[in-house]
Design an enzyme around this catalytic site. Structure first.
Site, PDB file in Angstrom:
ATOM      1  N   HIS A  23       1.884   2.107  -3.375  1.00 11.25           N
ATOM      2  CA  HIS A  23       0.873   2.816  -4.189  1.00 11.25           C
ATOM      3  C   HIS A  23       0.957   4.326  -3.976  1.00 11.25           C
ATOM      4  CE1 HIS A  23      -1.395  -0.240  -6.282  1.00 11.25           C
ATOM      5  NE2 HIS A  23      -1.742  -0.886  -5.185  1.00 11.25           N
ATOM      6  N   GLU A  78       0.822  -1.227   0.000  1.00 11.84           N
ATOM      7  CA  GLU A  78       0.000   0.000   0.000  1.00 11.84           C
ATOM      8  C   GLU A  78       0.849   1.268   0.000  1.00 11.84           C
ATOM      9  OE1 GLU A  78      -2.748  -0.851  -0.867  1.00 11.84           O
ATOM     10  OE2 GLU A  78      -2.720  -2.916  -0.131  1.00 11.84           O
TER      11      GLU A  78
HETATM   12  C1  NB4 Z   1      -3.168  -6.036  -1.647  1.00 12.17           C
HETATM   13  C2  NB4 Z   1      -2.359  -7.237  -1.169  1.00 12.17           C
HETATM   14  C3  NB4 Z   1      -1.587  -7.953  -2.244  1.00 12.17           C
HETATM   15  C4  NB4 Z   1      -0.421  -8.592  -1.537  1.00 12.17           C
HETATM   16  C5  NB4 Z   1      -2.493 -11.706  -0.173  1.00 12.17           C
HETATM   17  C6  NB4 Z   1      -3.955 -11.519  -0.403  1.00 12.17           C
HETATM   18  C7  NB4 Z   1      -5.663 -10.468  -1.558  1.00 12.17           C
HETATM   19  C8  NB4 Z   1      -5.152  -7.494  -2.144  1.00 12.17           C
HETATM   20  C9  NB4 Z   1      -4.265  -6.369  -2.657  1.00 12.17           C
HETATM   21  C10 NB4 Z   1      -0.205  -7.870  -0.268  1.00 12.17           C
HETATM   22  C11 NB4 Z   1      -1.285  -6.857  -0.173  1.00 12.17           C
HETATM   23  C12 NB4 Z   1      -5.204  -5.180  -2.849  1.00 12.17           C
HETATM   24  C13 NB4 Z   1      -4.331  -2.930  -2.620  1.00 12.17           C
HETATM   25  C14 NB4 Z   1      -6.601 -11.159  -0.795  1.00 12.17           C
HETATM   26  C15 NB4 Z   1      -6.145 -12.045   0.180  1.00 12.17           C
HETATM   27  C16 NB4 Z   1      -6.538 -13.401   2.207  1.00 12.17           C
HETATM   28  C17 NB4 Z   1      -7.515 -13.149   3.325  1.00 12.17           C
HETATM   29  C18 NB4 Z   1      -9.803 -13.224   4.028  1.00 12.17           C
HETATM   30  C19 NB4 Z   1     -11.192 -13.566   3.674  1.00 12.17           C
HETATM   31  C20 NB4 Z   1     -10.721 -13.139   1.411  1.00 12.17           C
HETATM   32  C21 NB4 Z   1      -9.295 -12.789   1.748  1.00 12.17           C
HETATM   33  C22 NB4 Z   1      -8.361 -13.114   0.624  1.00 12.17           C
HETATM   34  F1  NB4 Z   1      -7.886 -10.951  -0.988  1.00 12.17           F
HETATM   35  N1  NB4 Z   1      -4.358 -10.654  -1.346  1.00 12.17           N
HETATM   36  N2  NB4 Z   1      -6.100  -9.580  -2.534  1.00 12.17           N
HETATM   37  N3  NB4 Z   1      -5.314  -8.573  -2.946  1.00 12.17           N
HETATM   38  N4  NB4 Z   1      -4.551  -4.045  -3.411  1.00 12.17           N
HETATM   39  N5  NB4 Z   1      -4.825 -12.212   0.360  1.00 12.17           N
HETATM   40  N6  NB4 Z   1      -6.995 -12.780   0.984  1.00 12.17           N
HETATM   41  N7  NB4 Z   1      -8.886 -13.513   2.956  1.00 12.17           N
HETATM   42  O1  NB4 Z   1      -5.674  -7.409  -1.071  1.00 12.17           O
HETATM   43  O2  NB4 Z   1      -4.414  -3.934  -4.728  1.00 12.17           O
HETATM   44  O3  NB4 Z   1      -3.432  -2.045  -3.150  1.00 12.17           O
HETATM   45  O4  NB4 Z   1     -11.576 -12.831   2.493  1.00 12.17           O
HETATM   46 NI    NI Z   2      -2.605  -2.811  -5.042  1.00 15.36          NI
END
Ligand code: NB4
Ligand code: NI
Length: 212
Positions: free
Chosen positions: A186, A183
């Site tokens: 970004h 983040e």
């Molecule tokens: C940000 C992340 C990418 C890597 C690793 C992961 C997911 C994001 C991007 C580090 C930060 C968003 C913001 C997930 C996810 C695990 C936990 C809980 C229950 C589903 C969820 C899925 F969704 N990345 N997506 N990408 N970004 N883990 N999980 N789970 O969050 O672009 O800049 O709900």
């Molecule tokens: Ni992102």
């Protein structure tokens, strides 16, 4: 034409839910710009935007809301992804699920390891040791898969201002340190694939921690 203030005012309206339509994609120059620090003490509009960003992440992780609003799941979001070039990031990382003696999952709703909006966050120190998420990373602003290890710091100390305009310092390691690094990037115009070796995306680096 809309100004940034107009866009932010629309996002923070009580009836508005942030959806994928509010998130800008690769190619939009805002994602490559360096975002401005927010003024302190925080303005109400910046506090409200932080709350909306957390609400989006909570909805994105809720199967019912995510389907209804057609959201991709996220654990972090940065204001520049909303075309707001400000140093505001939101982190919502669920706690590891817990299990009883029989190996059944103990349901723990609304239990988060990280649930924070950070204003003007910066890494003030980091480990020499590197780390990467085993499966690589995805980004809500990137509509394609970019495979490979996203090489980051294994441990970081982050200084930021919280929603009460109070200065905080937090030390994070493992997966919990990957999210704010993605983040904060970004807010500096850096995309996750900038950290992938273009020659050999899955090349193991000496001492690199693999997080799974
Ligand atoms: C940000 C992340 C990418 C890597 C690793 C992961 C997911 C994001 C991007 C580090 C930060 C968003 C913001 C997930 C996810 C695990 C936990 C809980 C229950 C589903 C969820 C899925 F969704 N990345 N997506 N990408 N970004 N883990 N999980 N789970 O969050 O672009 O800049 O709900
Ligand atoms: Ni992102």
């Amino acid at each position: 034409m809309t100004t940034q203030d107009e866009r932010q005012n629309k996002l923070i309206r009580p009836s508005h839910y942030i959806t994928m339509d509010d998130i800008i994609r690769e190619g939009n120059p805002t994602l490559r710009g360096v975002a401005e620090r927010v003024a302190l003490p925080l303005s109400n509009v910046d506090i409200l935007l932080g709350e909306k960003m957390i609400q989006f992440l909570r909805n994105s992780q809720d199967p019912v809301m995510a389907e209804k609003l057609e959201l991709r799941a996220g654990v972090g979001l940065a204001a520049p992804q909303l075309d707001i070039s400000k140093r505001i990031i939101a982190l919502l990382v669920p706690s590891e699920p817990k299990f009883d003696e029989e190996g059944n999952e103990i349901p723990s709703k609304e239990d988060y390891a990280l649930n924070t909006v950070m204003y003007n966050a910066r890494i003030i120190s980091h480990s020499v040791e590197e780390a990467a998420i085993a499966t690589g990373e995805g980004c809500l602003s990137v509509d394609r898969e970019v495979p490979g290890y996203v090489v980051r710091h294994a441990r970081v100390t982050i200084e930021y201002y919280d929603k009460n305009s109070e200065k905080k310092k937090i030390r994070l390691k493992g997966f919990h340190s990957m999210v704010p690094q993605h983040e904060i990037d970004h807010t500096d115009g850096i995309m996750f694939y900038d950290h992938i070796d273009p020659e050999n995306p899955w090349k193991m680096r000496e001492g690199m921690q693999i997080i799974d």
